[in-house]
Design a protein around this motif. Sequence first.
Motif, short mmCIF file in Angstrom:
data_model
loop_
_atom_site.label_atom_id
_atom_site.label_comp_id
_atom_site.label_asym_id
_atom_site.label_seq_id
_atom_site.Cartn_x
_atom_site.Cartn_y
_atom_site.Cartn_z
N MET A 85 -8.53 5.15 2.62
CA MET A 85 -8.19 6.34 3.39
C MET A 85 -9.41 7.14 3.82
N ARG A 94 0.83 -1.22 0.00
CA ARG A 94 0.00 0.00 0.00
C ARG A 94 0.85 1.26 0.00
N TRP A 95 2.15 1.12 0.21
CA TRP A 95 3.06 2.25 0.32
C TRP A 95 4.02 2.30 -0.86
N ARG A 141 0.97 7.30 2.76
CA ARG A 141 -0.40 7.18 3.28
C ARG A 141 -0.64 8.07 4.48
#
Length: 152
Positions: A122, A89-90, A96
């Motif tokens: 998010m 996810r990064w 993030r």
Amino acid sequence: MGVRKWICGVVWVLVAAGGAGGQQSDAAGVATSPAEVLRSMAARAGVVFVGSITRIVPEGGTVEIDFRVQQPLLGVNAGTYTVHEWAGRWTGSQQRYRVGQRAMFFLHAPNASGLSSPVDGMTGVVPLIETGQRANEMVDLRWVGTRVQRPV
């Protein structure tokens, strides 16, 4: 209205979510108000609190994020709370979170691998905004409002 006063309203929303089973008014499951969005996120969250990010550390295939919990609401106590997110996810330059970021966090309970993430991506990280001369903070419902279905 400051965070503490607003929190009382959120606690009511969380209690209502439990009593209503997190159902939304639309049969298709589309939220038609910010309160329904909050109810839905709270019903799917394992942890909800107002706080700030104190540390972000990449660790191989995960990223460890430490939070300072200012106001616990569900599944967490005041103090420090740590989550691990999948490092995928990064990727790239995608940041993030940032150290010092303050928000109301709606997080999934950690899975069997110990990984967690915000509810609805998010969207589950609802920013706080400062208001008034005394710099009271409140949850930015405009952020939640982006998830509301509006008639065309």
